[in-house]
Design a protein around this motif. Sequence first.
Motif, PDB file in Angstrom:
ATOM      1  N   THR A  81       0.851  -1.193   0.000  1.00  0.00           N
ATOM      2  CA  THR A  81       0.000   0.000   0.000  1.00  0.00           C
ATOM      3  C   THR A  81       0.881   1.236   0.000  1.00  0.00           C
ATOM      4  N   ILE A  82       0.598   2.141  -0.933  1.00  0.00           N
ATOM      5  CA  ILE A  82       1.297   3.425  -0.982  1.00  0.00           C
ATOM      6  C   ILE A  82       0.306   4.509  -0.587  1.00  0.00           C
ATOM      7  N   THR A  83       0.702   5.340   0.395  1.00  0.00           N
ATOM      8  CA  THR A  83      -0.116   6.452   0.858  1.00  0.00           C
ATOM      9  C   THR A  83       0.742   7.712   0.825  1.00  0.00           C
ATOM     10  N   THR A  84       0.181   8.796   0.303  1.00  0.00           N
ATOM     11  CA  THR A  84       0.912  10.067   0.254  1.00  0.00           C
ATOM     12  C   THR A  84       0.168  11.098   1.093  1.00  0.00           C
ATOM     13  N   ASN A  85       0.871  12.121   1.551  1.00  0.00           N
ATOM     14  CA  ASN A  85       0.174  13.156   2.306  1.00  0.00           C
ATOM     15  C   ASN A  85      -0.399  14.255   1.407  1.00  0.00           C
ATOM     16  N   TRP A  86      -0.396  14.045   0.073  1.00  0.00           N
ATOM     17  CA  TRP A  86      -1.190  14.921  -0.795  1.00  0.00           C
ATOM     18  C   TRP A  86      -2.525  14.259  -1.122  1.00  0.00           C
ATOM     19  N   GLY A  87      -2.763  13.062  -0.550  1.00  0.00           N
ATOM     20  CA  GLY A  87      -4.082  12.444  -0.648  1.00  0.00           C
ATOM     21  C   GLY A  87      -4.200  11.229  -1.540  1.00  0.00           C
ATOM     22  N   ALA A  88      -3.137  10.775  -2.157  1.00  0.00           N
ATOM     23  CA  ALA A  88      -3.202   9.592  -3.016  1.00  0.00           C
ATOM     24  C   ALA A  88      -2.994   8.332  -2.185  1.00  0.00           C
ATOM     25  N   LYS A  89      -3.726   7.282  -2.555  1.00  0.00           N
ATOM     26  CA  LYS A  89      -3.556   5.991  -1.889  1.00  0.00           C
ATOM     27  C   LYS A  89      -3.877   4.896  -2.897  1.00  0.00           C
ATOM     28  N   GLU A  90      -2.953   3.947  -3.059  1.00  0.00           N
ATOM     29  CA  GLU A  90      -3.140   2.829  -3.989  1.00  0.00           C
ATOM     30  C   GLU A  90      -2.567   1.562  -3.375  1.00  0.00           C
ATOM     31  N   THR A  91      -3.113   0.436  -3.802  1.00  0.00           N
ATOM     32  CA  THR A  91      -2.692  -0.866  -3.295  1.00  0.00           C
ATOM     33  C   THR A  91      -2.487  -1.830  -4.445  1.00  0.00           C
ATOM     34  N   ALA A  92      -1.525  -2.712  -4.294  1.00  0.00           N
ATOM     35  CA  ALA A  92      -1.285  -3.791  -5.259  1.00  0.00           C
ATOM     36  C   ALA A  92      -0.699  -4.967  -4.487  1.00  0.00           C
ATOM     37  N   THR A  93      -0.514  -6.078  -5.185  1.00  0.00           N
ATOM     38  CA  THR A  93       0.076  -7.270  -4.587  1.00  0.00           C
ATOM     39  C   THR A  93       1.312  -7.653  -5.385  1.00  0.00           C
ATOM     40  N   SER A  94       2.386  -7.971  -4.690  1.00  0.00           N
ATOM     41  CA  SER A  94       3.604  -8.392  -5.383  1.00  0.00           C
ATOM     42  C   SER A  94       3.345  -9.723  -6.091  1.00  0.00           C
ATOM     43  N   ASN A  95       4.021  -9.931  -7.214  1.00  0.00           N
ATOM     44  CA  ASN A  95       3.809 -11.158  -7.984  1.00  0.00           C
ATOM     45  C   ASN A  95       4.591 -12.322  -7.378  1.00  0.00           C
ATOM     46  N   VAL A  96       4.589 -13.456  -8.050  1.00  0.00           N
ATOM     47  CA  VAL A  96       5.249 -14.652  -7.508  1.00  0.00           C
ATOM     48  C   VAL A  96       6.761 -14.476  -7.383  1.00  0.00           C
ATOM     49  N   LEU A  97       7.326 -13.511  -8.089  1.00  0.00           N
ATOM     50  CA  LEU A  97       8.759 -13.212  -7.968  1.00  0.00           C
ATOM     51  C   LEU A  97       9.022 -12.112  -6.939  1.00  0.00           C
ATOM     52  N   GLY A  98       7.953 -11.563  -6.363  1.00  0.00           N
ATOM     53  CA  GLY A  98       8.093 -10.501  -5.373  1.00  0.00           C
ATOM     54  C   GLY A  98       8.121  -9.101  -5.957  1.00  0.00           C
ATOM     55  N   LYS A  99       7.925  -8.963  -7.264  1.00  0.00           N
ATOM     56  CA  LYS A  99       7.972  -7.641  -7.901  1.00  0.00           C
ATOM     57  C   LYS A  99       6.601  -6.975  -7.833  1.00  0.00           C
ATOM     58  N   TRP A 100       6.602  -5.651  -7.689  1.00  0.00           N
ATOM     59  CA  TRP A 100       5.357  -4.887  -7.683  1.00  0.00           C
ATOM     60  C   TRP A 100       5.591  -3.523  -8.337  1.00  0.00           C
ATOM     61  N   LYS A 101       4.496  -2.941  -8.834  1.00  0.00           N
ATOM     62  CA  LYS A 101       4.517  -1.631  -9.497  1.00  0.00           C
ATOM     63  C   LYS A 101       3.159  -0.998  -9.277  1.00  0.00           C
ATOM     64  N   ILE A 102       3.146   0.228  -8.735  1.00  0.00           N
ATOM     65  CA  ILE A 102       1.892   0.874  -8.360  1.00  0.00           C
ATOM     66  C   ILE A 102       1.812   2.277  -8.972  1.00  0.00           C
ATOM     67  N   PRO A 103       0.698   2.585  -9.658  1.00  0.00           N
ATOM     68  CA  PRO A 103       0.504   3.941 -10.190  1.00  0.00           C
ATOM     69  C   PRO A 103      -0.032   4.872  -9.098  1.00  0.00           C
ATOM     70  N   ILE A 104       0.539   6.069  -9.021  1.00  0.00           N
ATOM     71  CA  ILE A 104       0.105   7.076  -8.041  1.00  0.00           C
ATOM     72  C   ILE A 104      -0.252   8.357  -8.782  1.00  0.00           C
ATOM     73  N   GLN A 105      -1.443   8.880  -8.538  1.00  0.00           N
ATOM     74  CA  GLN A 105      -1.859  10.153  -9.136  1.00  0.00           C
ATOM     75  C   GLN A 105      -1.158  11.293  -8.403  1.00  0.00           C
ATOM     76  N   THR A 106      -0.453  12.142  -9.159  1.00  0.00           N
ATOM     77  CA  THR A 106       0.187  13.312  -8.556  1.00  0.00           C
ATOM     78  C   THR A 106      -0.668  14.545  -8.817  1.00  0.00           C
ATOM     79  N   ILE A 107      -0.432  15.579  -8.033  1.00  0.00           N
ATOM     80  CA  ILE A 107      -1.171  16.832  -8.160  1.00  0.00           C
ATOM     81  C   ILE A 107      -0.214  17.912  -8.659  1.00  0.00           C
ATOM     82  N   LYS A 108      -0.673  19.170  -8.616  1.00  0.00           N
ATOM     83  CA  LYS A 108       0.167  20.273  -9.091  1.00  0.00           C
ATOM     84  C   LYS A 108       1.445  20.392  -8.271  1.00  0.00           C
ATOM     85  N   ALA A 109       2.390  21.122  -8.809  1.00  0.00           N
ATOM     86  CA  ALA A 109       3.705  21.280  -8.191  1.00  0.00           C
ATOM     87  C   ALA A 109       3.579  21.752  -6.750  1.00  0.00           C
ATOM     88  N   GLY A 110       4.410  21.186  -5.904  1.00  0.00           N
ATOM     89  CA  GLY A 110       4.413  21.577  -4.497  1.00  0.00           C
ATOM     90  C   GLY A 110       5.222  20.612  -3.668  1.00  0.00           C
TER      91      GLY A 110
END
Length: 150
Positions: free
Chosen positions: A53-82
């Motif tokens: 689980t990835i949580t940011t303090n700009w309000g984004a939160k996403e979850t995924a599960t690592s694959n059988v090799l232990g690899k994972w990749k999660i998309p996170i929505q970013t906001i305007k510069a800051g």
Amino acid sequence: MNLKITAFLFYLSIVFTGNAQTQLSPIFGDHMVLQQNTIAYIWGTDKPNTKITITTNWGAKETATSNVLGKWKIPIQTIKAGGPYQINIKGSSEVILKDVLLGEVWLCSGQSNMAITLKGNPGQPIYESNHAIATSHNPQLRMFKVTTAK
């Protein structure tokens, strides 16, 4: 495959995955910049089939599960510069990225001239570089340098 080889491979898989913990690709770390107003991907490794689980303090939160090799990749929505922001990555252990900025990310590449810093090379200073460095007032500039292969 004979039984001894199968048992040995099973044992190795337990040893190597039993000590695994949440890790990020080396490109991610404190003081980094992520591209603003887009979907940025964060990836790494952990134990196989682990909820990440990835949580940011700009309000984004996403979850995924690592694959059988232990690899994972999660998309996170970013906001305007800051920022600075914090990103928490929780799997079998927790990783916290601090002082993260959202803004413009520029990738530069080239030949040997791309390896020269603003200070120049020893014996070959860049014209007025010391003045430019001393009078810089932008603490939000960040640089990530990829080490060269030898």
